[in-house]
Scaffold this motif. Structure first.
Motif, short mmCIF file in Angstrom:
data_model
loop_
_atom_site.label_atom_id
_atom_site.label_comp_id
_atom_site.label_asym_id
_atom_site.label_seq_id
_atom_site.Cartn_x
_atom_site.Cartn_y
_atom_site.Cartn_z
N THR A 44 0.97 -1.26 -0.04
CA THR A 44 -0.11 0.08 -0.20
C THR A 44 0.80 1.15 0.07
N THR A 45 1.98 1.22 0.88
CA THR A 45 2.64 2.48 1.07
C THR A 45 3.61 2.65 -0.33
N GLY A 46 3.89 1.69 -0.96
CA GLY A 46 4.57 1.75 -2.39
C GLY A 46 3.51 2.43 -3.21
N ILE A 47 2.20 2.02 -3.32
CA ILE A 47 1.35 2.63 -4.16
C ILE A 47 1.10 4.02 -3.77
N VAL A 101 6.40 12.76 2.54
CA VAL A 101 6.84 11.84 1.19
C VAL A 101 7.96 11.14 1.65
N TRP A 102 8.86 11.87 2.50
CA TRP A 102 10.19 11.09 2.76
C TRP A 102 9.80 10.06 3.98
N ILE A 103 8.79 10.37 4.97
CA ILE A 103 8.26 9.34 5.66
C ILE A 103 7.65 8.13 5.13
N GLN A 104 6.87 8.46 4.15
CA GLN A 104 6.09 7.49 3.40
C GLN A 104 7.17 6.47 2.92
N ILE A 105 8.32 6.98 2.29
CA ILE A 105 9.41 6.21 1.55
C ILE A 105 9.87 5.15 2.72
N ARG A 106 10.22 5.80 3.83
CA ARG A 106 10.83 5.14 4.94
C ARG A 106 9.67 4.25 5.52
N ASP A 109 10.08 1.37 3.10
CA ASP A 109 11.22 0.61 3.45
C ASP A 109 11.19 -0.52 4.57
N LEU A 110 10.95 0.21 5.61
CA LEU A 110 10.70 -0.48 6.76
C LEU A 110 9.63 -1.76 6.91
N ALA A 111 8.45 -1.66 6.09
CA ALA A 111 7.51 -2.55 5.96
C ALA A 111 8.14 -3.71 5.12
#
Length: 156
Positions: A44-47, A101-106, A109-111
């Motif tokens: 989901t976060t990737g989308i 946006v930076w947080i979403q990428i992190r 990645d963490l997930a």
């Protein structure tokens, strides 16, 4: 159709994209987060990151261009009154959106890492999600304020 009408349509569509994408992203991120399932959250976060890149970033770039062109055509001063306040709110939105946006990428990645190793989500994920959640409120409120200013055009 004249230039003014084309610019106004583009500007309204851009505002709709910012508001709608922001609301949609918040909903889907929250629903995925609630599952606590790393693979689902990563997907989901990737989308969400893709949607922010394609839709939100495009609208972020076009909104000030179409807005400035409209103000110029109509003869409104760009840095005062309701347009000036809109620009301040736009900056507030941007100051919240860039870290989001930076947080979403992190978060993605963490997930992904947790899903790949079969581990639970790390504590850092939850701290970042809380920050993401908190930053969403002023950003969304600012966008709502901008839409209100665009529609009402109050005299100051």
């Amino acid at each position: 159709m004249d230039l003014y009408a084309l610019l106004k349509i583009a500007h309204v569509v851009g505002a709709t994209v910012l508001l709608g994408t922001g609301a949609g992203i918040a909903f889907f991120m929250l629903m995925a987060h609630r599952t606590r399932e790393p693979a689902l959250i990563a997907h989901t976060t990737g989308i969400v990151v893709l949607a922010d890149t394609v839709f939100t970033a495009s609208a972020v770039i076009l909104q000030p261009i179409t807005g400035a062109a409209l103000a110029h055509l109509v003869g409104y001063p760009l840095f005062s009154g309701w347009i000036g306040l809109s620009l301040v709110l736009y900056m507030v939105t941007g100051l919240c959106w860039l870290p989001v946006v930076w947080i979403q990428i992190r978060l993605r990645d963490l997930a992904l890492q947790a899903a790949a190793t079969g581990a639970p989500l790390p504590e850092r994920y939850f701290r970042l999600f809380k920050l993401w959640f908190v930053l969403g409120f002023p950003a969304f409120a600012a966008v709502l304020g901008i839409v209100w200013l665009m529609v009402v055009k109050p005299a100051f």
